[in-house]
Design an enzyme around this catalytic site. Structure first.
Site, PDB file in Angstrom:
ATOM      1  N   SER A 223      -7.161  -0.887  -8.811  1.00 10.04           N
ATOM      2  CA  SER A 223      -6.074  -1.954  -9.368  1.00 10.04           C
ATOM      3  C   SER A 223      -6.027  -1.769 -10.536  1.00 10.04           C
ATOM      4  CB  SER A 223      -6.825  -3.704  -8.931  1.00 10.04           C
ATOM      5  OG  SER A 223      -7.117  -3.608  -7.161  1.00 10.04           O
TER       6      SER A 223
ATOM      7  N   GLY B 138     -12.132  -4.938  -7.217  1.00 15.08           N
ATOM      8  CA  GLY B 138     -12.186  -6.079  -8.395  1.00 15.08           C
ATOM      9  C   GLY B 138     -12.991  -5.520  -9.232  1.00 15.08           C
ATOM     10  N   ASP B 139     -12.727  -5.470 -10.663  1.00 14.35           N
ATOM     11  CA  ASP B 139     -13.735  -4.747 -11.524  1.00 14.35           C
ATOM     12  C   ASP B 139     -14.314  -3.387 -11.826  1.00 14.35           C
ATOM     13  OD1 ASP B 139     -13.762  -6.947 -12.590  1.00 14.35           O
ATOM     14  OD2 ASP B 139     -15.394  -7.513 -11.925  1.00 14.35           O
TER      15      ASP B 139
ATOM     16  N   PRO C  61      -2.185  -1.999  -4.235  1.00 14.49           N
ATOM     17  CA  PRO C  61      -0.340  -2.588  -4.104  1.00 14.49           C
ATOM     18  C   PRO C  61      -0.442  -2.563  -5.276  1.00 14.49           C
ATOM     19  CG  PRO C  61      -1.247  -3.194  -1.986  1.00 14.49           C
ATOM     20  CD  PRO C  61      -2.917  -1.841  -2.499  1.00 14.49           C
ATOM     21  N   LEU C  62       0.517  -2.142  -6.160  1.00 11.95           N
ATOM     22  CA  LEU C  62       0.801  -3.514  -7.293  1.00 11.95           C
ATOM     23  C   LEU C  62       2.128  -4.367  -7.707  1.00 11.95           C
ATOM     24  CD1 LEU C  62      -1.831  -1.843  -9.984  1.00 11.95           C
ATOM     25  CD2 LEU C  62      -2.499  -4.359  -9.404  1.00 11.95           C
ATOM     26  N   SER C  63       2.235  -5.075  -7.223  1.00 15.07           N
ATOM     27  CA  SER C  63       3.795  -5.896  -7.922  1.00 15.07           C
ATOM     28  C   SER C  63       4.316  -5.419  -9.284  1.00 15.07           C
ATOM     29  CB  SER C  63       3.802  -7.491  -7.287  1.00 15.07           C
ATOM     30  OG  SER C  63       4.984  -7.770  -7.405  1.00 15.07           O
TER      31      SER C  63
ATOM     32  N   LYS D 103      -5.903  -6.952   2.885  1.00 12.09           N
ATOM     33  CA  LYS D 103      -6.306  -6.678   1.441  1.00 12.09           C
ATOM     34  C   LYS D 103      -6.395  -8.338   1.715  1.00 12.09           C
ATOM     35  CE  LYS D 103      -6.833  -5.175  -2.857  1.00 12.09           C
ATOM     36  NZ  LYS D 103      -6.271  -6.716  -3.926  1.00 12.09           N
TER      37      LYS D 103
ATOM     38  N   CYS E 135      -3.279 -11.868  -2.338  1.00 13.65           N
ATOM     39  CA  CYS E 135      -2.458 -12.882  -3.539  1.00 13.65           C
ATOM     40  C   CYS E 135      -2.741 -13.916  -3.920  1.00 13.65           C
ATOM     41  CB  CYS E 135      -0.749 -12.533  -3.091  1.00 13.65           C
ATOM     42  SG  CYS E 135      -0.440 -12.846  -5.034  1.00 13.65           S
TER      43      CYS E 135
END
Length: 337
Positions: A239, A216-217, A31-33, A154, A115
């Site tokens: 992400s 992450g990465d 999920p990405l805002s 998450k 977040c």
């Protein structure tokens, strides 16, 4: 040439089990805002049809006062598997919101406890819950009790380098009823700087029995394989690597299933995808969609002659017609070079 170890091959040969839900891919779209709306998810799913997608995070308390479900939470009945991500610090509000999300078609409910943004953490949500594990556990228990779909979490590895508490925190999430946990290997203080500390993902995997997803990465197929090999995680979540590159989840999924590396899309293919993304946002959200498309368009445009100038122009685009004309000219230039 990338090669999967026999141990990883054996793990990937079986579907991902999240509670009673079976997912045929071990690569998930984070999920990405401001990013993972219906239009973006459709583009990602074209290349990764089996992967779990996530909505943008939705504030649970806001749903209590709205008369209708916000567009940010809209789910296409055909886009399965799909998860709705919620955030808040009040268990009862989150439980109510989860019921609404399931009614909209959510296959799982994901609770954001990672977040790092101040406006989220100052009100007790996101990664601030790492400092309040009792509330975090109460949230999971309340949501699990309220819905029949799996509940996932998450989060990050801790608030700071001095407050890395992910081992106890993750065990608390499992004990409270979480069916899966995704670990972003950074602290809240890191934000998105420095390298993800994947070793903490490995340590979490060693103490939990529920699926653990590494995050992450993950910017390439190679990084995804490295993460899986080094951590023993049950899957990876992409992400920022998908910004302007909705092909990534599918590229990783294809390699993990077949051992074959797909060719990277050409600049023309990326530009065509950018144009489709712009049109989709305009059709879905009107002029507001065109404004939101500006950042997406700049992310797509790189790696070819004239990209810098085109990015500057697309960052100020005022209409879908103007944007498409700019991209079409760039495509024509690529075809003649």
């Amino acid at each position: 040439m990338l090669v999967l170890s026999p141990e990883l091959q054996n793990k990937l040969a079986t579907p991902l089990k999240i509670g009673h839900l079976t997912v045929k891919s071990r690569v998930l779209q984070s999920p990405l805002s401001g990013v993972t709306d219906l239009v973006f998810r459709r583009l990602v799913r074209r290349y990764a049809p089996d992967s779990m997608m996530y909505t943008e995070m939705v504030q649970a308390s806001s749903l209590r006062y709205l008369r209708e479900v916000p567009q940010i939470m809209e789910v296409d009945p055909k886009e399965q598997p799909i998860s709705v991500q919620l955030f808040d610090c009040r268990p009862d509000f989150l439980a109510e919101a989860a019921v609404m999300a399931v009614a909209e078609g959510a296959d799982t409910i994901d609770i954001n406890m990672g977040c790092p943004v101040n406006k989220i953490t100052k009100n007790g949500g996101g990664s601030s819950l790492l400092r309040d594990p009792k509330t975090a556990e109460a949230i999971v228990r309340a949501v699990v009790k309220a819905v029949s779909v799996p509940v996932t979490v998450k989060t990050r590895i801790g608030w700071s380098d001095q407050e890395i508490n992910i081992l106890d925190f993750a065990k608390g999430m499992e004990d409270a009823g979480a069916g899966m946990i995704t670990i972003h290997g950074r602290t809240r203080d890191q934000g998105y700087h420095g390298s993800a500390k994947w070793e903490w993902i490995r340590r979490v995997k060693e103490v939990l029995s529920i699926p653990v997803i590494g995050n992450g990465d993950i910017f390439s197929v190679e990084m995804a394989v490295r993460c899986l090999e080094e951590t023993g995680a049950d899957g990876v979540m992409c992400s920022r690597g998908t910004l302007g590159y909705p092909f990534l989840v599918g590229e990783i999924d294809h390699f993990l299933k077949t051992g074959e590396e797909l060719s990277a899309p050409t600049p023309i293919e990326r530009l065509e995808c950018a144009k489709e993304h712009l049109r989709g946002l305009w059709e879905y959200k009107g002029d507001r969609g065109v404004q939101q498309a500006r950042k997406h368009l700049t992310w797509y445009v790189k790696g070819f002659y004239g990209a810098s100038e085109l990015r500057d122009q697309l960052a100020r685009v005022e209409s879908v017609t103007q944007g498409c004309e700019l991209i079409d000219r760039a495509i024509a230039q690529q075809q003649t070079t």
